[in-house]
Write an enzyme that holds these catalytic residues in place. Structure first.
Site, PDB file in Angstrom:
ATOM      1  N   ALA A  91      20.605  -6.017 -61.175  1.00 22.52           N
ATOM      2  CA  ALA A  91      20.960  -4.961 -60.234  1.00 22.52           C
ATOM      3  C   ALA A  91      20.372  -3.625 -60.669  1.00 22.52           C
ATOM      4  O   ALA A  91      20.311  -3.304 -61.859  1.00 22.52           O
ATOM      5  CB  ALA A  91      22.475  -4.864 -60.121  1.00 22.52           C
ATOM      6  N   ARG A 134      10.577   7.750  -1.168  1.00 17.93           N
ATOM      7  CA  ARG A 134      12.027   7.814  -1.355  1.00 17.93           C
ATOM      8  C   ARG A 134      12.459   7.345  -2.743  1.00 17.93           C
ATOM      9  O   ARG A 134      13.592   7.597  -3.155  1.00 17.93           O
ATOM     10  CB  ARG A 134      12.735   6.983  -0.278  1.00 17.93           C
ATOM     11  CG  ARG A 134      12.846   7.705   1.060  1.00 17.93           C
ATOM     12  CD  ARG A 134      13.600   6.883   2.066  1.00 17.93           C
ATOM     13  NE  ARG A 134      12.753   5.842   2.654  1.00 17.93           N
ATOM     14  CZ  ARG A 134      13.188   4.903   3.497  1.00 17.93           C
ATOM     15  NH1 ARG A 134      14.476   4.865   3.827  1.00 17.93           N
ATOM     16  NH2 ARG A 134      12.365   4.009   4.003  1.00 17.93           N
ATOM     17  N   ARG A 174      15.132  -0.834 -65.444  1.00 16.82           N
ATOM     18  CA  ARG A 174      15.853   0.381 -65.095  1.00 16.82           C
ATOM     19  C   ARG A 174      15.908   1.271 -66.326  1.00 16.82           C
ATOM     20  O   ARG A 174      15.811   0.801 -67.461  1.00 16.82           O
ATOM     21  CB  ARG A 174      17.261   0.055 -64.580  1.00 16.82           C
ATOM     22  CG  ARG A 174      18.094  -0.774 -65.522  1.00 16.82           C
ATOM     23  CD  ARG A 174      19.298  -1.369 -64.817  1.00 16.82           C
ATOM     24  NE  ARG A 174      20.127  -2.150 -65.724  1.00 16.82           N
ATOM     25  CZ  ARG A 174      20.921  -3.148 -65.350  1.00 16.82           C
ATOM     26  NH1 ARG A 174      20.961  -3.504 -64.075  1.00 16.82           N
ATOM     27  NH2 ARG A 174      21.665  -3.793 -66.228  1.00 16.82           N
ATOM     28  N   THR A 223       2.049  -0.774   9.425  1.00 15.64           N
ATOM     29  CA  THR A 223       1.963  -2.157   8.958  1.00 15.64           C
ATOM     30  C   THR A 223       0.906  -2.956   9.716  1.00 15.64           C
ATOM     31  O   THR A 223       0.233  -3.819   9.132  1.00 15.64           O
ATOM     32  CB  THR A 223       3.325  -2.843   9.084  1.00 15.64           C
ATOM     33  OG1 THR A 223       3.832  -2.657  10.427  1.00 15.64           O
ATOM     34  CG2 THR A 223       4.321  -2.253   8.092  1.00 15.64           C
ATOM     35  N   ALA A 244       0.802  -1.229   0.000  1.00 12.03           N
ATOM     36  CA  ALA A 244       0.000   0.000   0.000  1.00 12.03           C
ATOM     37  C   ALA A 244       0.831   1.273   0.000  1.00 12.03           C
ATOM     38  O   ALA A 244       0.320   2.347  -0.283  1.00 12.03           O
ATOM     39  CB  ALA A 244      -0.939   0.008   1.211  1.00 12.03           C
ATOM     40  N   ASN A 270      19.016 -15.432 -52.666  1.00 14.11           N
ATOM     41  CA  ASN A 270      20.110 -14.513 -52.351  1.00 14.11           C
ATOM     42  C   ASN A 270      19.644 -13.092 -52.656  1.00 14.11           C
ATOM     43  O   ASN A 270      19.298 -12.782 -53.800  1.00 14.11           O
ATOM     44  CB  ASN A 270      21.354 -14.850 -53.179  1.00 14.11           C
ATOM     45  CG  ASN A 270      22.580 -14.078 -52.713  1.00 14.11           C
ATOM     46  OD1 ASN A 270      22.528 -12.870 -52.513  1.00 14.11           O
ATOM     47  ND2 ASN A 270      23.696 -14.775 -52.564  1.00 14.11           N
ATOM     48  N   ASP A 322       7.902  -5.099  -1.369  1.00 15.54           N
ATOM     49  CA  ASP A 322       9.158  -4.526  -1.865  1.00 15.54           C
ATOM     50  C   ASP A 322      10.367  -5.383  -1.495  1.00 15.54           C
ATOM     51  O   ASP A 322      11.478  -4.890  -1.379  1.00 15.54           O
ATOM     52  CB  ASP A 322       9.340  -3.095  -1.351  1.00 15.54           C
ATOM     53  CG  ASP A 322       9.432  -3.017   0.167  1.00 15.54           C
ATOM     54  OD1 ASP A 322       9.333  -4.075   0.837  1.00 15.54           O
ATOM     55  OD2 ASP A 322       9.585  -1.896   0.701  1.00 15.54           O
TER      56      ASP A 322
END
Length: 457
Positions: A423, A16, A440, A79, A11, A377, A103
């Site tokens: 290519a 800190r 291309r 507690t 809770a 490839n 914790d």
């Protein structure tokens, strides 16, 4: 067998920590602290687990989900007050209740089991989990009498010089006879400087009632660490990392530099795997035998096949086959499946793609939303152009295709098996099997044109 219950105290805000994230949700080795506690308590056969939440209750409940019941501590009044919130759920039950802080992520299931067994064997109304602290400053001391019985717990600020020399400390984890616990809580006072109800006061109340109180001394002080700030969080991380790495090494994994290797709790590593420095393994990751990982590899929720080598690369939510080679400097993004003997070279990115056995993408390529067959490839600089700004489309490259360097495959498109892509081509139509595709612009040389440009300058 005595019924067993658990109360997890979660809770507190954890001021800190200086964080927007509630303390028990701070991760240790990738898992919230309170989840570590839940996981280790699962080793013990519990009838019921109740988590007390307060600050960030919704987030804590969301994190733990349906693993336990929850009660809310509206005001953080200590507690003892926190445990009292569980009264309606547990007060009439017979058995043993363990109270543990959310914790304390390092306490192991074996320690919880040993604490329960000691408590039940001795027939105590309360048993304190204690440890020998090399430097007990700040801890409550466990004071024993001449017969070595627990006499009381004294807080550091209230301890005499003689009591300050005691190194056995209260870790804040207890086992109680369940009904004795809730009866004693009715008598806990808040007559103290903080105006809070402290659980350790139950020990004194039980002693005053001539009830038996014992202590179980854990041999490992380090695992009892409570995380209250970022320094302690780092200590917990370091301890947990060491524990995980040592476990893998004892199971036949070679970790070259354990201090610089980070392995999550849920990672599975088979024997004869070699892990190089700088490697980070997260989530539900499995590394099969004889693989070599790193240096500087980061793998999350993925499977690495037997004998594969991963160097300086990032792999997320993917599957890598056997004898594959990945990297250096490759990125395998989610939903990728790479077959056996696949090679992914440097500066290659693969996203949501399947690459068949014996295929290669050696360098400087992007493969996204693609299905690639076997023996393919892919040349340097090739790209599957999968996104038109609104939708993603798939590229299919069938078996034994050769894709030349600097090719753009504009999806949706299929490259038939045994084909060649010249290519520099930009392919936006399907390529039939056993074809050579050249797409291309025709080269045009304008002789002497460079001289004209220089004159203009």
């Amino acid at each position: 067998m005595t019924k067993r219950f658990a109360v997890i105290l979660a809770a507190g805000q954890g001021t800190r920590m200086k964080s927007k994230l509630y303390k028990v949700l701070h991760p240790v080795v990738g898992k919230p602290m309170v989840q570590h506690v839940m996981d280790q308590l699962s080793v013990v056969q519990l009838e019921e687990t109740v988590t007390v939440v307060g600050f960030g209750a919704e987030k804590v409940i969301e994190t733990i989900g349906d693993q336990c019941n929850f009660v809310i501590q509206e005001e953080q009044l200590g507690t003892g007050h926190a445990v009292l919130q569980v009264e309606e759920l547990l007060k009439n039950r017979e058995g043993t209740t363990i109270v543990v802080c959310g914790d304390t992520p390092l306490i192991t299931g074996e320690t919880y089991q040993a604490l329960f067994e000691h408590h039940e064997k001795t027939g105590s109304k309360a048993t304190i989990l204690t440890a020998i602290a090399p430097n007990p400053t700040g801890y409550g001391r466990v004071i024993r009498n001449a017969e070595n019985e627990v006499e009381r717990i004294v807080e550091h600020k209230d301890a005499s010089t003689e009591e300050l020399s005691v190194k056995e400390i209260n870790t804040g984890t207890y086992c109680f006879d369940n009904q004795a616990l809730f009866q004693a809580l009715q008598h806990v006072s808040n007559d103290n400087a903080q105006g809070e109800y402290y659980l350790p006061d139950v020990i004194e109340i039980l002693k005053d009632a001539s009830e038996s109180v014992s202590a179980y001394l854990t041999p490992d002080f380090e695992e009892t660490l409570g995380v209250n700030d970022r320094v302690a969080l780092a200590q917990a991380e370091k301890t947990m990392k060491k524990r995980i790495n040592e476990s893998h090494m004892r199971n036949g994994v070679t970790i070259i530099d354990p201090d610089n290797t980070y392995i999550g709790l849920d990672v599975i590593i088979e024997s004869d795997v070699v892990i190089h420095p700088g490697t980070v393994l997260h989530g539900k990751t499995t590394i099969h035998a004889d693989a070599e990982i790193g240096p500087y590899a980061e793998i999350t929720n993925s499977t690495i096949g037997e004998g594969s080598v991963i160097k300086q690369s990032v792999i997320t939510d993917s599957q890598i086959g056997e004898q594959a080679e990945i990297g250096p400097y490759a990125r395998i993004r989610p939903e990728s499946i790479l077959g056996n003997n696949v090679k992914i070279g440097h500066f290659v990115e693969v996203k949501k793609s399947t690459i068949g056995n014996d295929s290669k993408v050696p360098h400087l390529s992007y493969i996204g939303d693609a299905k690639i067959g076997t023996g393919v490839n892919i040349g340097c600089g090739a790209i599957t152009v999968n996104y038109d700004g609104m939708n993603k489309f798939e590229t299919k490259i069938e078996d034994n295709v050769f894709v030349g360097c600097n090719s753009n495959l504009i999806a949706p498109v299929t490259i038939g098996k045994d084909s060649y892509i010249a290519a520099g081509s930009t392919i936006n139509q399907d390529v039939p099997e056993e074809s050579l595709s050249i797409a291309r612009a025709r080269q045009l040389n304008k002789e002497g044109y460079a001289s004209k440009i220089k004159k203009r300058k």
